[in-house]
Design an enzyme around this catalytic site. Sequence first.
Site, mmCIF file in Angstrom:
data_model
loop_
_atom_site.group_PDB
_atom_site.id
_atom_site.type_symbol
_atom_site.label_atom_id
_atom_site.label_comp_id
_atom_site.label_asym_id
_atom_site.label_seq_id
_atom_site.Cartn_x
_atom_site.Cartn_y
_atom_site.Cartn_z
ATOM 1 N N ASP A 1 -16.669 5.528 10.639
ATOM 2 C CA ASP A 1 -15.512 4.818 10.434
ATOM 3 C C ASP A 1 -14.251 5.730 10.471
ATOM 4 O O ASP A 1 -14.301 7.043 10.065
ATOM 5 C CB ASP A 1 -15.421 4.014 8.827
ATOM 6 C CG ASP A 1 -14.587 2.980 8.870
ATOM 7 O OD1 ASP A 1 -14.654 2.014 9.508
ATOM 8 O OD2 ASP A 1 -13.326 3.253 8.080
ATOM 9 N N ARG B 1 0.982 -1.168 -0.023
ATOM 10 C CA ARG B 1 -0.085 0.085 -0.025
ATOM 11 C C ARG B 1 1.021 1.301 -0.061
ATOM 12 O O ARG B 1 0.593 2.281 -0.556
ATOM 13 C CB ARG B 1 -1.076 0.109 1.204
ATOM 14 C CG ARG B 1 -1.993 -1.070 0.966
ATOM 15 C CD ARG B 1 -3.116 -1.266 2.292
ATOM 16 N NE ARG B 1 -3.898 -2.219 1.882
ATOM 17 C CZ ARG B 1 -5.106 -2.571 2.599
ATOM 18 N NH1 ARG B 1 -5.144 -1.727 3.514
ATOM 19 N NH2 ARG B 1 -5.677 -3.734 2.258
#
Length: 271
Positions: free
Chosen positions: A141, A35
């Site tokens: 979130d 990532r």
Amino acid sequence: MSPLSQRAFESVTRLFRQVSGIQLTEAKQALVVGRLQRLAQEAGDASIEAYVARMTRPNAPAEEMTRLIDRLTTNETYFFREPQHFNDLADRLRAHASQGQPREFLVWSGASSSGEEAYSIAMLMADVLGLKAPWRVIGTDLSTAMVDAARRGLYTLDRARMVPPDYLKRFCLKGQGAHDGKLLVAKAVRSRVHFEAANLMQPLPASLPSFDVIFLRNVLIYFDTDAKAGIVRRVMERLRPDGVLYTGHAESISNLQLPLRTVSTSVHVHA
């Protein structure tokens, strides 16, 4: 792109823990490198090391920091995960409906990821209470990218393997053309669900009301004992006196010495 040194891995995971509270272990190193490599390429840095060095400085750009946290946050979920909780919630919704002209019923999906859990809750509430009854679902979130995805309500069909066929017909639209192989949660359900960003390690947004039910599932496993206790304390402050908290089946909070009582597997109430 050069591989990530151990020193850089420790620097970036320490930064991630400071911001999110989540500890990425050595077992996650391949995921972190993959990532970070994409982030470094997109940002125009010459190497992953250069990207990490830039992001761990005190004056790291806030916008890129948000992207970093978004990418390192693991978000794997699907509709109607751990169905026992939804069976329990259905019973509570029926009891609520039997009261006659009941007040608004509020449910919080505390780690809503890309929204599947929150929309699963909303479909169940639409079925049991109906779309004319007063109810809402709020999903939060850490990742702003996940919040944006959740608001769209568009998913690949493999995420919907646990959705009851009747719910697929009543509450979802099957994609066609460019959206073939996907589903869109129907507007009548989407409109009853609100998503916003919130970090469970920090003071909760003042906009969050008190809830009848809180889902806090499959997130505590990423935190140490002290962090878990802090999160559950903050969350329980938003639970009504007669409300219920659901945690993940693989998560234990019995050792946190908190004022709550477990009434069945991963189902908790105020002590």
